[in-house]
Every structure is written in C-alpha cells, then in structure tokens.
Motif scaffolding. Structure first.
Motif, mmCIF file in Angstrom:
data_model
loop_
_atom_site.group_PDB
_atom_site.id
_atom_site.type_symbol
_atom_site.label_atom_id
_atom_site.label_comp_id
_atom_site.label_asym_id
_atom_site.label_seq_id
_atom_site.Cartn_x
_atom_site.Cartn_y
_atom_site.Cartn_z
ATOM 1 N N UNK A 107 -0.079 -0.235 16.031
ATOM 2 C CA UNK A 107 -0.230 -1.363 15.100
ATOM 3 C C UNK A 107 0.812 -1.355 13.993
ATOM 4 N N UNK A 108 1.891 -0.590 14.175
ATOM 5 C CA UNK A 108 2.844 -0.438 13.085
ATOM 6 C C UNK A 108 3.750 -1.646 12.902
ATOM 7 N N UNK A 109 3.954 -2.421 13.952
ATOM 8 C CA UNK A 109 4.730 -3.652 13.762
ATOM 9 C C UNK A 109 3.903 -4.641 12.941
ATOM 10 N N UNK A 110 2.582 -4.661 13.178
ATOM 11 C CA UNK A 110 1.705 -5.504 12.368
ATOM 12 C C UNK A 110 1.659 -4.988 10.927
ATOM 13 N N UNK A 111 1.703 -3.664 10.771
ATOM 14 C CA UNK A 111 1.726 -3.084 9.437
ATOM 15 C C UNK A 111 2.994 -3.490 8.689
ATOM 16 N N UNK A 113 4.701 -6.174 9.135
ATOM 17 C CA UNK A 113 4.523 -7.574 8.762
ATOM 18 C C UNK A 113 3.617 -7.684 7.546
ATOM 19 N N UNK A 114 2.504 -6.938 7.555
ATOM 20 C CA UNK A 114 1.567 -6.994 6.445
ATOM 21 C C UNK A 114 2.169 -6.533 5.132
ATOM 22 N N UNK A 115 3.171 -5.671 5.185
ATOM 23 C CA UNK A 115 3.833 -5.178 3.982
ATOM 24 C C UNK A 115 4.989 -6.075 3.544
ATOM 25 N N UNK A 116 5.162 -7.200 4.252
ATOM 26 C CA UNK A 116 6.203 -8.148 3.873
ATOM 27 C C UNK A 116 7.606 -7.699 4.212
ATOM 28 N N UNK A 117 7.736 -6.871 5.249
ATOM 29 C CA UNK A 117 9.040 -6.299 5.596
ATOM 30 C C UNK A 117 9.786 -7.098 6.656
ATOM 31 N N UNK A 118 9.109 -8.060 7.283
ATOM 32 C CA UNK A 118 9.713 -8.788 8.393
ATOM 33 C C UNK A 118 9.994 -10.235 8.032
ATOM 34 N N UNK A 119 11.080 -10.747 8.576
ATOM 35 C CA UNK A 119 11.441 -12.146 8.415
ATOM 36 C C UNK A 119 11.029 -12.910 9.666
ATOM 37 N N UNK A 345 -5.119 -3.053 12.319
ATOM 38 C CA UNK A 345 -4.163 -3.076 11.225
ATOM 39 C C UNK A 345 -4.877 -3.067 9.874
ATOM 40 N N UNK A 346 -5.941 -3.883 9.757
ATOM 41 C CA UNK A 346 -6.666 -3.966 8.487
ATOM 42 C C UNK A 346 -7.360 -2.654 8.141
#
Length: 361
Positions: A107-111, A113-119, A345-346
């Motif tokens: 779930x680290x790609x979702x993590x 995203x959740x941390x605002x690291x992805x565009x 992820x949550x």
C-alpha cells in the motif's frame, strides 16, 4: 517492500527493503531542473522498490532503461530500496525534491499519494491498465503486475506446506522467516493475506503470535530470504511470484506455494504490482512523463514476462513467451482476492503496531 539485488532474465528477480543506491546509468543527483533552463531534460531520476534490476545487467529495468536512453537520449538515475523507505525518502526530500518517478508496491504507492507526494499524470496506455491496477484519478499506475507467494526448499521438503497451520509445526523452528511488515512490501503483504484468510485482524495477530515461535526474526529485505531458502538455511519464507520465479534459474531448490486458510480452502493470493507515479515537483517532470509513457508501451509490456519474469500491466498485451506459460501454471488453482487498499492505507500504522505488539518485534 523488498530488497532483491540479484535478478536475471531467467534468474533472480526481487522487490524489497533496505536502501540501495545503484548507478544504473548514474546515481541519483540533484541540480537545477529543465524547467528552470527552458530546455528539455537530459536525465531522469527514479526511486524504486527492488526486484526489477539485475546486478548482472540483464534485468527488466536494465533493458528498459538502456532502450529508453537510446530512444530519447535521457539518462536514467536509479535509486533502489524498500517501498516504505522510498516513500520516506521522498518525505525527507520534499523541500528539495530529487526524484521524478517512484515505483513501489501497495500500500506504499497509496501512502505516497496520501502524503501529497504524487502528481497527476495518465501515461499513454493508461486506459489499457485494469481498474484495480491504477488510480482512477491518474496518481499512479501499475507497470508490472505481480503476486504475493511463499517459497520452500524443495530438496528438504518434497511437498510444500499447504495451510497456515502447517507453518506452526515444530519442524520449522528457526527455519522460517518473513520480511518485516511496514518496511518491506512483501512483509506487509503477509499481514494482509493473514487478515483475509484467517478472518480479520484479531485472528491474524493471534496466529502470527504463535508463528513467532518458529520465526528467525526480522528481515528488512525479502530478496535476501530466497538464497537462504535455496541453501537450506531456511525451509520457508515469504516472497513474490516475479522475484522467486526469476530466482529459480540460479536457485534450483526454491519452490513456490500459497498457503490456504485451512485444509478445506483453496490457496489464495493477491496482486502486488509495481506501481509507478510521477513525483510532485520533481526536477525533470518532462522526462519523468516520458519514462512513464515508455513503461506502458506495448513493446516494453511484452518484455515484462520474457525479460522480467512478471505479468504485463496492460490488459491488451497477451504474452506468449515460455516464461508467461510457466507463470500461468504457477497461478493455476489459486484464488486471487482484492484487498481493501483504502482501509489498509488508512490503517497501515495500526496494523503494523498490532503486529509488533503480537510478535514482540
């Protein structure tokens, strides 16, 4: 989520944990962005879970990066480590971003995203990736599909364990090991599968507490477990199909299995794809987009099995090479379930804390 540094075209593949920096073309470096100069980027930096690169230079990434550079003139700077570590590295560098693309397991790609690291970016071919293997909003997409598995030493064990309960046998004391949940993607996947198969978090933690009597101890790297199983230092460990299938060429004592909930249940697994996203505020955004586009070209997707020992992410690519046929045989009769990745992820920190408490880790 894993550390696999010994990948071959018909040999080792992996995807895991401790951080390893590799100058496949160059080691990752900072510097001014192409946007600042107004010129197209001549380099791109990718942070990735291990498993697709080979020390021998004949892995999936090795070929893809070489072909990408030949086509575009863009050098690839490659940094490898566990999925969780790669996300944490992006967090630490958020004020001075150095990566342009990140590849991790769920779930680290979702993590990330959740941390605002992805565009947001939908590469060419995004529409051909299955809905479960991408973010509908375009924050990430699978580039190589893969599945959780376990491995055993075929020389010492003529038949593999078939259920979770089998792994509690005293015969596996100090001969069983799985990579660390929360650090290694494959280790986290063990917890996810246990919760699914055994009926929930409480049941899974009660089981893993019992299993700890046989567990050698923590391992930040899943990839380091395969050689131990092949040598007989371990009889059982966790892994993933892509890595362990590729390992078989150089580790002939290694076999793949999928433990079932009980003797009346079918073996289960779930998809653990290598998922790629464009890093927000990366220094070479234009080159990052080009690399993501290239990953999803039909040519590259055809090579996922033949070179990488994995499964194509595009649904319109039907591989027919010998590796693809063998991979189908490995997956025959195995139920593939879809985890609730939003829940995982949550609640990832809570699940990892529960595992630590149950196992005393």
């Amino acid at each position: 989520m894993r550390n696999r540094n010994h990948i071959r075209k018909a040999g080792p593949l992996t995807a895991g944990a401790g951080v390893l920096v590799m100058g496949l073309v160059l080691t990752a470096c900072g510097g001014s962005s192409a946007a600042d100069s107004g010129k197209p980027s001549t380099e791109v930096t990718i942070y990735s879970a291990d498993g697709l690169h080979s020390d021998a230079g004949d892995g999936f990434y090795d070929k893809v990066f070489k072909d990408f550079t030949a086509k575009t003139g863009i050098k690839v700077n490659y940094v490898e480590g566990g999925s969780g570590e790669m996300v944490q590295r992006l967090v630490r560098e958020k004020s001075n971003t150095k990566a342009d693309v990140i590849v991790t397991l769920p779930p680290f790609i979702q993590q990330a995203d959740g941390k605002g690291l992805l565009d947001t970016y939908k590469p060419a071919g995004f529409d051909q990736v299955g809905a479960a293997d991408k973010d509908a909003g375009g924050k990430w997409t699978s580039i190589v599909n893969n599945y959780l598995c376990f491995i055993y030493n075929k020389k010492e064990l003529p038949t593999p364990p078939t259920t979770w309960n089998d792994l509690l046998s005293p015969a596996f004391k100090n001969k069983l090991q799985y990579s660390t949940p929360g650090v290694a993607g494959d280790g986290t996947a063990v917890v996810v599968k246990a919760m699914h198969d055994l009926g929930g978090k409480d049941q899974a933690m009660a089981y893993l507490k019992k299993l700890q009597a046989n567990n050698v101890g923590p391992s930040a790297s899943t990839g380091q477990l395969a050689p131990k199983v092949d040598k007989g230092e371990l009889l059982v460990a966790n892994g993933d199909v892509q890595m362990n299938f590729a390992d078989m060429g150089s580790m002939p004592n290694q076999g793949i299995f999928f433990p079932a909930a009980d003797a009346t249940s079918k073996p289960t697994t779930f998809a653990l794809p290598y998922a790629a996203g464009l890093v927000k505020n990366g220094p070479h955004e234009d080159a990052g987009k080009k690399l993501l586009d290239f990953f999803l070209t039909k040519q590259v997707q055809q090579e996922v099995s033949s070179v990488g020992g994995g499964f194509a992410a595009r649904t319109d690519v039907a591989a027919s090479d010998p590796n693809a046929a063998k991979l189908q045989q490995i997956m025959a009769g195995v139920d593939v379930f879809t985890p609730d990745w939003k829940d995982i992820n949550d609640n990832l920190d809570a699940y990892v804390d529960a595992w630590k408490s149950a196992t005393g880790s």
